[in-house]
Design a protein around this motif. Structure first.
Motif, PDB file in Angstrom:
ATOM      1  N   ALA A 160       0.797  -1.225   0.000  1.00 54.01           N
ATOM      2  CA  ALA A 160       0.000   0.000   0.000  1.00 54.01           C
ATOM      3  C   ALA A 160       0.832   1.280   0.000  1.00 54.01           C
ATOM      4  CB  ALA A 160      -0.927   0.005   1.217  1.00 54.01           C
ATOM      5  N   PHE A 161       2.089   1.184   0.439  1.00 52.61           N
ATOM      6  CA  PHE A 161       2.908   2.390   0.567  1.00 52.61           C
ATOM      7  C   PHE A 161       4.145   2.376  -0.332  1.00 52.61           C
ATOM      8  CE2 PHE A 161       0.363   2.177   4.304  1.00 52.61           C
ATOM      9  CZ  PHE A 161       0.196   3.465   4.771  1.00 52.61           C
ATOM     10  N   GLY A 162       4.723   1.192  -0.561  1.00 55.77           N
ATOM     11  CA  GLY A 162       5.919   1.123  -1.393  1.00 55.77           C
ATOM     12  C   GLY A 162       6.943   0.159  -0.829  1.00 55.77           C
ATOM     13  N   ARG A 273       3.498   9.185   6.651  1.00 50.72           N
ATOM     14  CA  ARG A 273       2.098   9.194   7.063  1.00 50.72           C
ATOM     15  C   ARG A 273       1.661   7.753   7.264  1.00 50.72           C
ATOM     16  NH1 ARG A 273      -3.005  12.047   3.859  1.00 50.72           N
ATOM     17  NH2 ARG A 273      -4.553  11.744   5.526  1.00 50.72           N
ATOM     18  N   TRP A 274       1.012   7.477   8.374  1.00 55.04           N
ATOM     19  CA  TRP A 274       0.717   6.098   8.758  1.00 55.04           C
ATOM     20  C   TRP A 274      -0.495   5.509   8.064  1.00 55.04           C
ATOM     21  CZ3 TRP A 274       1.231   6.995  14.765  1.00 55.04           C
ATOM     22  CH2 TRP A 274       2.573   7.304  15.054  1.00 55.04           C
ATOM     23  N   SER A 275      -1.222   6.302   7.305  1.00 53.67           N
ATOM     24  CA  SER A 275      -2.381   5.764   6.604  1.00 53.67           C
ATOM     25  C   SER A 275      -2.367   6.198   5.146  1.00 53.67           C
ATOM     26  CB  SER A 275      -3.686   6.228   7.265  1.00 53.67           C
ATOM     27  OG  SER A 275      -3.786   7.641   7.234  1.00 53.67           O
ATOM     28  N   SER A 276      -2.984   5.358   4.327  1.00 54.30           N
ATOM     29  CA  SER A 276      -3.154   5.661   2.904  1.00 54.30           C
ATOM     30  C   SER A 276      -4.539   5.175   2.521  1.00 54.30           C
ATOM     31  CB  SER A 276      -2.083   4.953   2.070  1.00 54.30           C
ATOM     32  OG  SER A 276      -2.317   5.145   0.685  1.00 54.30           O
ATOM     33  N   ASP A 284       5.047  -1.959  14.752  1.00 53.65           N
ATOM     34  CA  ASP A 284       6.333  -1.980  14.056  1.00 53.65           C
ATOM     35  C   ASP A 284       6.210  -1.724  12.561  1.00 53.65           C
ATOM     36  OD1 ASP A 284       7.612  -2.441  16.408  1.00 53.65           O
ATOM     37  OD2 ASP A 284       8.140  -4.533  16.008  1.00 53.65           O
ATOM     38  N   ALA A 285       5.081  -2.053  11.967  1.00 51.91           N
ATOM     39  CA  ALA A 285       4.910  -1.834  10.530  1.00 51.91           C
ATOM     40  C   ALA A 285       5.014  -0.362  10.169  1.00 51.91           C
ATOM     41  CB  ALA A 285       3.558  -2.377  10.068  1.00 51.91           C
ATOM     42  N   GLY A 286       4.612   0.517  11.092  1.00 54.46           N
ATOM     43  CA  GLY A 286       4.617   1.940  10.795  1.00 54.46           C
ATOM     44  C   GLY A 286       5.675   2.733  11.510  1.00 54.46           C
ATOM     45  N   TYR A 287       6.133   2.227  12.675  1.00 57.56           N
ATOM     46  CA  TYR A 287       7.048   3.034  13.493  1.00 57.56           C
ATOM     47  C   TYR A 287       7.847   2.150  14.443  1.00 57.56           C
ATOM     48  CZ  TYR A 287       2.373   2.825  15.600  1.00 57.56           C
ATOM     49  OH  TYR A 287       1.136   2.414  16.016  1.00 57.56           O
ATOM     50  N   SER A 319     -10.754  10.729   9.533  1.00 57.38           N
ATOM     51  CA  SER A 319     -10.510  11.550  10.720  1.00 57.38           C
ATOM     52  C   SER A 319      -9.985  10.696  11.873  1.00 57.38           C
ATOM     53  CB  SER A 319     -11.780  12.282  11.141  1.00 57.38           C
ATOM     54  OG  SER A 319     -12.790  11.381  11.545  1.00 57.38           O
ATOM     55  N   ALA A 320     -10.458   9.445  11.965  1.00 47.23           N
ATOM     56  CA  ALA A 320      -9.959   8.547  13.010  1.00 47.23           C
ATOM     57  C   ALA A 320      -8.477   8.266  12.825  1.00 47.23           C
ATOM     58  CB  ALA A 320     -10.750   7.237  12.993  1.00 47.23           C
ATOM     59  N   PHE A 321      -8.069   7.992  11.595  1.00 45.46           N
ATOM     60  CA  PHE A 321      -6.648   7.757  11.325  1.00 45.46           C
ATOM     61  C   PHE A 321      -5.821   9.003  11.652  1.00 45.46           C
ATOM     62  CE2 PHE A 321      -7.613   4.426   7.758  1.00 45.46           C
ATOM     63  CZ  PHE A 321      -7.991   3.515   8.734  1.00 45.46           C
ATOM     64  N   GLY A 322      -6.355  10.171  11.320  1.00 47.81           N
ATOM     65  CA  GLY A 322      -5.631  11.407  11.597  1.00 47.81           C
ATOM     66  C   GLY A 322      -5.454  11.647  13.085  1.00 47.81           C
ATOM     67  N   ARG A 323      -6.505  11.410  13.875  1.00 45.84           N
ATOM     68  CA  ARG A 323      -6.398  11.607  15.330  1.00 45.84           C
ATOM     69  C   ARG A 323      -5.471  10.579  15.961  1.00 45.84           C
ATOM     70  NH1 ARG A 323     -11.973  12.300  14.642  1.00 45.84           N
ATOM     71  NH2 ARG A 323     -12.374  10.228  15.518  1.00 45.84           N
ATOM     72  N   TYR A 324      -5.543   9.359  15.486  1.00 46.03           N
ATOM     73  CA  TYR A 324      -4.625   8.296  15.952  1.00 46.03           C
ATOM     74  C   TYR A 324      -3.171   8.715  15.756  1.00 46.03           C
ATOM     75  CZ  TYR A 324      -1.897   4.090  14.519  1.00 46.03           C
ATOM     76  OH  TYR A 324      -0.919   3.148  14.291  1.00 46.03           O
TER      77      TYR A 324
END
Length: 401
Positions: A160-162, A273-276, A284-287, A319-324
């Motif tokens: 999803a990200f690369g 950015r943690w969501s797409s 660990d997948a994101g950070y 918005s949920a992903f953004g607040r997370y």
């Protein structure tokens, strides 16, 4: 909403527990044929971690399985003590084996989610209204959301990200651990031996003193190897530690028969950015940081936040992903920083570096200061109560969380 979670180690079962509790239709897919055994001990520190575990209802189960933390004794080739660190230095308030943590989280979430072992995601295609998923098994399904909780080498992040090379940074070391018979008669403290750029350690299994756990760490540039080829990894370790004294020959002698080898680079993950779209990364997948970055406790807290934000969003996943991410980005950057120093701490590159570490950490003031900083960093997240009306799966009645 129908949610697919990739990964059944720690972050995956944690978020499945909460989403299932909030009434989501959750499937967890795991490439391994069963829960993974082996791995090193992981720890939790401070009131934030303790509160999340308590809210999940797993705190008592984990306390019943805690190791108590193992003091670490650094020794020379003759076994003479050079420095000793107390159990709370690595073990925090609550230390458990990673495999025990994974099993407890699975047991507390399996009645709220469907688990599919021995499969993985092969393709992700987002469209209006959902994400079409093709699995390696050939199954095709559509989900409202996909959560990548599949670790440092995340397939979801890659799809999803690369490519991994864009997000995973090698920090100059490799780490491995495996179980072997305790033919050395090890008991009490974990024993740790250094030469420049390499560390070998051994500790008795607290539940079965006839067994022991080996852990090694060595400095190296990035190595080309097959992550699924255990024999190749064993050969790398044998070469990296050949010729060393102390107990190293005995540890290597137990390596060929090991069936639970853990081998990986010490690396960290940085994603802008943690969501797409409808796909979000967790743990660990994101950070992540392989070791020393408080990744396990961070993943459990992050799963609580992500699920809570989704459940209170009224279906507005963006918005949920953004607040997370807004809540966790700064605290996570602090905890990740510990992973940058782990290799240099455990296996300094020079004899002077080894001696300096031993001398500094033999001073109680500096040791206590490091313990205080570790607890402070682990408590940077402010927990929201996430009081949500949902229908209890077990009782069919409205419950307030």
């Amino acid at each position: 909403m129908k949610v697919l979670v990739s990964g059944a180690s720690v972050a995956g079962p944690s978020v499945a527990h909460w989403l299932g509790r909030y009434g989501y239709d959750v499937t967890v897919v795991e490439i391994a044929p069963a829960l993974r055994e082996g791995g090193y001990a992981v720890d939790f520190r401070g009131p934030v971690n303790r509160e999340v575990l308590a809210r999940m209802g797993v705190l008592d189960d984990l306390r019943a399985r805690q190791t108590g933390g193992s003091p670490m004794r650094f020794v020379d080739a003759a076994g003479r003590q050079l420095m000793r660190l107390p159990g709370e230095f690595a073990g925090g308030e609550l230390e458990v084996l990673r495999s025990d943590l994974s099993r407890v989280l699975y047991e507390h979430s399996r009645d709220k989610a469907t688990y599919r072992f021995g499969d993985s995601i092969a393709e992700l295609t987002e469209r209006v209204g959902g994400v079409d998923v093709v699995f390696e098994s050939g199954i095709e399904e559509t989900y409202d959301l996909v959560i990548g909780a599949d670790g440092l080498h995340s397939a979801v992040r890659r799809l999803a990200f690369g490519p991994e090379r864009d997000y995973v940074r090698h920090l100059g070391y490799y780490i491995a651990c495996w179980d072997l018979p305790n033919t050395l008669g090890i008991s009490g403290d974990a024993l740790m031996y250094n030469v420049p750029g390499r560390m070998a350690s051994v500790a008795a299994d607290r539940r079965d003193p006839t067994m022991a756990g080996a852990m090694v760490l060595f400095k190296s540039p990035a190595l080309p190897y097959d992550r699924r080829d255990e024999e190749q990894q064993k050969a790398i370790l044998a070469t990296a530690f050949s010729g060393l004294g102390w107990h190293v020959p005995a540890l290597l002698e137990g390596l060929p028969a090991a069936t639970d080898l853990y081998f990986d680079s010490i690396s960290r993950v940085d994603v802008d950015r943690w969501s797409s779209g409808r796909v979000v990364l967790l743990g660990d997948a994101g950070y992540g940081a392989t070791v020393g970055g408080m990744g396990t406790s961070t993943a459990v807290v992050a799963a609580y936040v992500l699920a809570g934000e989704l459940a209170t969003s009224g279906g507005d996943y963006r918005s949920a992903f953004g607040r997370y991410e807004a809540q966790l980005r700064k605290p996570v950057s602090k905890t990740q920083g510990g992973g940058n120093r782990t290799g240099k701490f455990l296996a300094p590159g020079t004899r002077f570096g080894i001696a300096a570490r031993n001398r500094l950490l033999s001073q109680p003031f500096l040791l206590n200061r490091m313990l205080e900083l570790g607890e402070k960093v682990s408590n940077l997240v402010e927990l929201s109560p996430y009081e949500i009306q949902h229908r209890s799966v077990e009782q069919g009645e409205l419950v307030q969380e």
